[in-house]
Design a protein around this motif. Sequence first.
Motif, PDB file in Angstrom:
ATOM      1  N   ASP A 139      95.256  50.854  52.291  1.00  0.00           N
ATOM      2  CA  ASP A 139      95.158  50.425  51.371  1.00  0.00           C
ATOM      3  C   ASP A 139      96.090  48.535  51.101  1.00  0.00           C
ATOM      4  OD1 ASP A 139      95.070  52.268  49.572  1.00  0.00           O
ATOM      5  OD2 ASP A 139      96.435  52.669  48.704  1.00  0.00           O
ATOM      6  N   ILE A 140      96.459  48.081  51.967  1.00  0.00           N
ATOM      7  CA  ILE A 140      97.161  46.729  52.363  1.00  0.00           C
ATOM      8  C   ILE A 140      96.079  46.178  53.256  1.00  0.00           C
ATOM      9  CG2 ILE A 140      98.654  45.851  53.326  1.00  0.00           C
ATOM     10  CD1 ILE A 140     100.946  47.793  52.394  1.00  0.00           C
ATOM     11  N   PHE A 141      95.741  47.331  53.833  1.00  0.00           N
ATOM     12  CA  PHE A 141      94.489  46.537  55.016  1.00  0.00           C
ATOM     13  C   PHE A 141      93.250  46.000  54.337  1.00  0.00           C
ATOM     14  CE2 PHE A 141      90.674  46.511  58.380  1.00  0.00           C
ATOM     15  CZ  PHE A 141      91.176  45.705  59.042  1.00  0.00           C
ATOM     16  N   LEU A 142      92.675  46.523  53.339  1.00  0.00           N
ATOM     17  CA  LEU A 142      91.707  46.875  52.160  1.00  0.00           C
ATOM     18  C   LEU A 142      91.695  45.795  52.107  1.00  0.00           C
ATOM     19  CD1 LEU A 142      90.408  50.106  51.689  1.00  0.00           C
ATOM     20  CD2 LEU A 142      89.470  49.468  53.298  1.00  0.00           C
ATOM     21  N   VAL A 143      92.793  45.499  50.945  1.00  0.00           N
ATOM     22  CA  VAL A 143      92.778  43.901  49.896  1.00  0.00           C
ATOM     23  C   VAL A 143      93.027  42.673  50.543  1.00  0.00           C
ATOM     24  CG1 VAL A 143      94.195  43.879  48.048  1.00  0.00           C
ATOM     25  CG2 VAL A 143      93.503  45.512  48.438  1.00  0.00           C
ATOM     26  N   ALA A 144      93.714  43.258  51.857  1.00  0.00           N
ATOM     27  CA  ALA A 144      93.962  41.876  52.482  1.00  0.00           C
ATOM     28  C   ALA A 144      92.459  41.060  53.504  1.00  0.00           C
ATOM     29  CB  ALA A 144      95.048  42.206  53.227  1.00  0.00           C
ATOM     30  N   ASN A 145      91.412  42.100  53.650  1.00  0.00           N
ATOM     31  CA  ASN A 145      90.207  41.717  53.814  1.00  0.00           C
ATOM     32  C   ASN A 145      89.013  41.319  53.156  1.00  0.00           C
ATOM     33  OD1 ASN A 145      91.244  41.531  56.653  1.00  0.00           O
ATOM     34  ND2 ASN A 145      92.005  43.314  56.343  1.00  0.00           N
ATOM     35  N   ALA A 146      89.438  41.747  51.945  1.00  0.00           N
ATOM     36  CA  ALA A 146      88.480  42.605  50.551  1.00  0.00           C
ATOM     37  C   ALA A 146      88.248  40.794  51.038  1.00  0.00           C
ATOM     38  CB  ALA A 146      88.851  43.013  49.428  1.00  0.00           C
ATOM     39  N   LYS A 147      86.313  41.063  49.838  1.00  0.00           N
ATOM     40  CA  LYS A 147      85.913  40.044  49.118  1.00  0.00           C
ATOM     41  C   LYS A 147      86.259  40.662  47.747  1.00  0.00           C
ATOM     42  CE  LYS A 147      82.106  39.265  52.567  1.00  0.00           C
ATOM     43  NZ  LYS A 147      80.545  39.134  53.078  1.00  0.00           N
ATOM     44  N   THR A 148      85.627  39.987  47.075  1.00  0.00           N
ATOM     45  CA  THR A 148      86.471  40.261  45.569  1.00  0.00           C
ATOM     46  C   THR A 148      85.387  41.280  44.879  1.00  0.00           C
ATOM     47  OG1 THR A 148      84.478  38.445  44.802  1.00  0.00           O
ATOM     48  CG2 THR A 148      86.983  37.907  44.622  1.00  0.00           C
ATOM     49  N   THR A 149      84.047  41.582  45.829  1.00  0.00           N
ATOM     50  CA  THR A 149      83.357  42.867  44.608  1.00  0.00           C
ATOM     51  C   THR A 149      83.936  43.776  45.845  1.00  0.00           C
ATOM     52  OG1 THR A 149      81.751  42.086  46.879  1.00  0.00           O
ATOM     53  CG2 THR A 149      81.277  41.085  44.572  1.00  0.00           C
ATOM     54  N   ASP A 150      84.121  43.836  46.878  1.00  0.00           N
ATOM     55  CA  ASP A 150      84.226  44.767  47.498  1.00  0.00           C
ATOM     56  C   ASP A 150      85.539  45.753  47.185  1.00  0.00           C
ATOM     57  OD1 ASP A 150      82.538  43.989  49.771  1.00  0.00           O
ATOM     58  OD2 ASP A 150      84.660  43.282  50.815  1.00  0.00           O
ATOM     59  N   VAL A 151      86.830  45.480  46.726  1.00  0.00           N
ATOM     60  CA  VAL A 151      88.188  46.045  45.951  1.00  0.00           C
ATOM     61  C   VAL A 151      88.521  45.266  44.767  1.00  0.00           C
ATOM     62  CG1 VAL A 151      90.715  47.644  46.579  1.00  0.00           C
ATOM     63  CG2 VAL A 151      88.426  46.539  48.261  1.00  0.00           C
ATOM     64  N   LYS A 152      89.130  46.347  44.051  1.00  0.00           N
ATOM     65  CA  LYS A 152      90.159  46.050  42.863  1.00  0.00           C
ATOM     66  C   LYS A 152      91.302  46.891  42.951  1.00  0.00           C
ATOM     67  CE  LYS A 152      89.567  45.516  37.324  1.00  0.00           C
ATOM     68  NZ  LYS A 152      88.827  46.336  36.813  1.00  0.00           N
ATOM     69  N   VAL A 153      92.108  45.403  42.082  1.00  0.00           N
ATOM     70  CA  VAL A 153      93.362  45.617  41.772  1.00  0.00           C
ATOM     71  C   VAL A 153      93.806  46.313  40.582  1.00  0.00           C
ATOM     72  CG1 VAL A 153      96.088  45.616  42.290  1.00  0.00           C
ATOM     73  CG2 VAL A 153      94.314  45.436  44.298  1.00  0.00           C
ATOM     74  N   SER A 154      94.091  47.360  40.277  1.00  0.00           N
ATOM     75  CA  SER A 154      94.553  47.430  38.518  1.00  0.00           C
ATOM     76  C   SER A 154      96.286  47.716  38.392  1.00  0.00           C
ATOM     77  CB  SER A 154      93.711  47.960  37.923  1.00  0.00           C
ATOM     78  OG  SER A 154      93.388  49.793  38.177  1.00  0.00           O
ATOM     79  N   LEU A 155      97.084  48.179  37.405  1.00  0.00           N
ATOM     80  CA  LEU A 155      98.438  48.680  37.583  1.00  0.00           C
ATOM     81  C   LEU A 155      98.351  50.322  36.891  1.00  0.00           C
ATOM     82  CD1 LEU A 155     100.332  45.743  35.587  1.00  0.00           C
ATOM     83  CD2 LEU A 155     100.733  47.406  37.269  1.00  0.00           C
ATOM     84  N   SER A 156      99.087  50.832  36.544  1.00  0.00           N
ATOM     85  CA  SER A 156      98.636  52.269  36.466  1.00  0.00           C
ATOM     86  C   SER A 156      98.822  52.328  35.154  1.00  0.00           C
ATOM     87  CB  SER A 156      99.240  53.577  37.471  1.00  0.00           C
ATOM     88  OG  SER A 156     100.589  53.283  36.810  1.00  0.00           O
ATOM     89  N   PRO A 157      98.906  52.901  34.137  1.00  0.00           N
ATOM     90  CA  PRO A 157      99.497  52.626  32.972  1.00  0.00           C
ATOM     91  C   PRO A 157     100.787  53.216  32.624  1.00  0.00           C
ATOM     92  CG  PRO A 157      97.004  53.975  32.291  1.00  0.00           C
ATOM     93  CD  PRO A 157      96.898  53.343  33.792  1.00  0.00           C
ATOM     94  N   ILE A 158     101.262  54.314  33.940  1.00  0.00           N
ATOM     95  CA  ILE A 158     102.704  54.682  33.636  1.00  0.00           C
ATOM     96  C   ILE A 158     103.326  53.164  34.090  1.00  0.00           C
ATOM     97  CG2 ILE A 158     104.371  56.303  34.883  1.00  0.00           C
ATOM     98  CD1 ILE A 158     101.882  58.285  34.277  1.00  0.00           C
ATOM     99  N   ALA A 159     103.158  53.207  34.691  1.00  0.00           N
ATOM    100  CA  ALA A 159     103.782  51.577  35.467  1.00  0.00           C
ATOM    101  C   ALA A 159     104.063  50.605  34.394  1.00  0.00           C
ATOM    102  CB  ALA A 159     102.753  50.924  36.977  1.00  0.00           C
ATOM    103  N   LYS A 160     102.765  50.627  33.809  1.00  0.00           N
ATOM    104  CA  LYS A 160     102.764  49.831  33.026  1.00  0.00           C
ATOM    105  C   LYS A 160     103.852  49.559  32.027  1.00  0.00           C
ATOM    106  CE  LYS A 160      98.195  47.722  32.426  1.00  0.00           C
ATOM    107  NZ  LYS A 160      96.953  47.999  31.449  1.00  0.00           N
ATOM    108  N   GLU A 161     104.163  51.043  31.329  1.00  0.00           N
ATOM    109  CA  GLU A 161     105.474  51.520  30.630  1.00  0.00           C
ATOM    110  C   GLU A 161     107.145  51.431  31.375  1.00  0.00           C
ATOM    111  OE1 GLU A 161     104.753  55.534  28.822  1.00  0.00           O
ATOM    112  OE2 GLU A 161     102.995  55.765  28.904  1.00  0.00           O
ATOM    113  N   SER A 162     107.218  51.569  32.380  1.00  0.00           N
ATOM    114  CA  SER A 162     108.043  51.203  32.709  1.00  0.00           C
ATOM    115  C   SER A 162     108.321  49.642  33.092  1.00  0.00           C
ATOM    116  CB  SER A 162     107.747  51.578  34.625  1.00  0.00           C
ATOM    117  OG  SER A 162     107.928  52.846  34.380  1.00  0.00           O
ATOM    118  N   ILE A 163     107.195  49.135  33.513  1.00  0.00           N
ATOM    119  CA  ILE A 163     107.271  47.529  33.613  1.00  0.00           C
ATOM    120  C   ILE A 163     108.354  47.182  32.186  1.00  0.00           C
ATOM    121  CG2 ILE A 163     106.168  45.262  33.603  1.00  0.00           C
ATOM    122  CD1 ILE A 163     104.376  46.959  35.710  1.00  0.00           C
ATOM    123  N   LEU A 164     107.447  47.363  31.131  1.00  0.00           N
ATOM    124  CA  LEU A 164     107.849  47.129  29.614  1.00  0.00           C
ATOM    125  C   LEU A 164     109.417  47.151  29.070  1.00  0.00           C
ATOM    126  CD1 LEU A 164     104.654  46.788  27.464  1.00  0.00           C
ATOM    127  CD2 LEU A 164     105.110  44.977  28.438  1.00  0.00           C
TER     128      LEU A 164
END
Length: 513
Positions: A16-41
Amino acid sequence: MGKEIIIDGHSLTMEDIFLVANAKTTDVKVSLSPIAKESILKSREYVHKIVEKGEPVYGINTGFGALATKHIAKKDLSQLQVNLIRSHCTGVGKPFSREVTRAIMLLRANCLTSGYSGVSIEAIELLIDFLNHDITPVVPEKGSVGASGDLAPLSHIALALIGEGEVVVDGKAQKSDFAIHQIGKKPVILGPKDGLALINGTAVMAALGALAIYKSERLVKLADIAAACTLEGVRGTASAYDYKIHSLKPHPGQLASAINLNKLLEESGILHSHPDCGKVQDPYSLRCVPQVHGACRQTLAHSKEVLGIELNAVTDNPLIFVNEDEVISGGNFHGEAIAMAMDYLAIGLAELCNISERRVEKMMNPTFSDLPAFLTPNSGLNSGLMIAHVTAAALTSENKYLCHPASVDSVPTSTDKEDHVSMGVTAGRKLHEVLDNLTKCLSIEFLCNTQAIDLLRPLKSSPAIEALIAHVRKTVPMIEDDRIFYKDMNNIEALINNNELLSVVEKVIGELN
């Protein structure tokens, strides 16, 4: 849109790290999981309750480091966090590459999603927006000692999030507030603990380690391929690779390398063309490849184990345990485990470079190889690959001082409050230098051994090695007379870096160990 990587603080991988590190903007999208959002809040709400109570809690309403005893008034808490970021932006040197900086941002965001940091969700979301819109903060390489986290480099990223830093967009440097507004967002307004959470952790050294390990996994296979090609070029014997030998010393790395070498040499015409040549034993650089390459593989295995844990670790301070109603100060920001692992891996990669250079020397020497001196058909008028070998020697020598471990050093800071540090970022930066030197050394070995095998025509090597030679010959012709060899070296290095050489071989014989 390509692959989506959902971060939750628990499941991030090196791929995952390698893909995001080398990605063009259309290659990979990063998003937060819904459960993670709850924990953060929930964690953020807990921080606000602490602020309302007014009791001093480190990192929320106190000073930092040696100033932890200073209680800060509620009205000044936002300014406290801004001051923290501004004052900690003391990095120097050239900026980290886009690849490394993106890996840092992903790791920092992943750590903060776990729900133990108390950071605002807006800060994490803007960090993710930077990744998805290819906004890269300018982060100087030097300035971290690897304890209390990677404070200086991470502060330069945090400075970009609040609109006061510099970023690179489409290859051009610009002010971060302009870039943020261009994507329809607003700079982060720091609240209690936000600044500290953004900069207090191991994201920089972990990013360097993860990227190095991902690349090293391919290079250890290519080192086996290079050794097999060189054995063929000098018409060595494969008897030392017999699995019966290695089963009596069953180190996992040694066994894996021996299996690879035997697969690579299957059906070789060259190998079976000289049964009575009188060569009973080859030099160690050929005979002991499984033992040496195997030991190098063990350094990689250990480093991968350590970094695999670190990628999803919570590394800031203090940590908030909402369910237990506790805020606990600790030291998860300390990078000792990563620093030592990266120092160890650097030694392993340097040894691969070391033994590769020795194999190159064997091809240069007609007394041993029975090939034309320096692999040129008309030596004297032509110098051939004489100085390509010298370059390999220079790189190998350079690795020796780069492998002095950074992790054995410690310079106390912050009025001796931070009295033992890991030097993890230094270890990571050195590791990448060694990794780059190894890549170049292997490109030189492939330049030499493909030439050596071509000089043995009409004999043919194994199907796997012949496929590799055919692919190299698309950009690097056989050498007849002297030419500008750095261009050939660069072409082969590109084939290594974009994974073409390994892919060509594995298409013939399947995945190597």
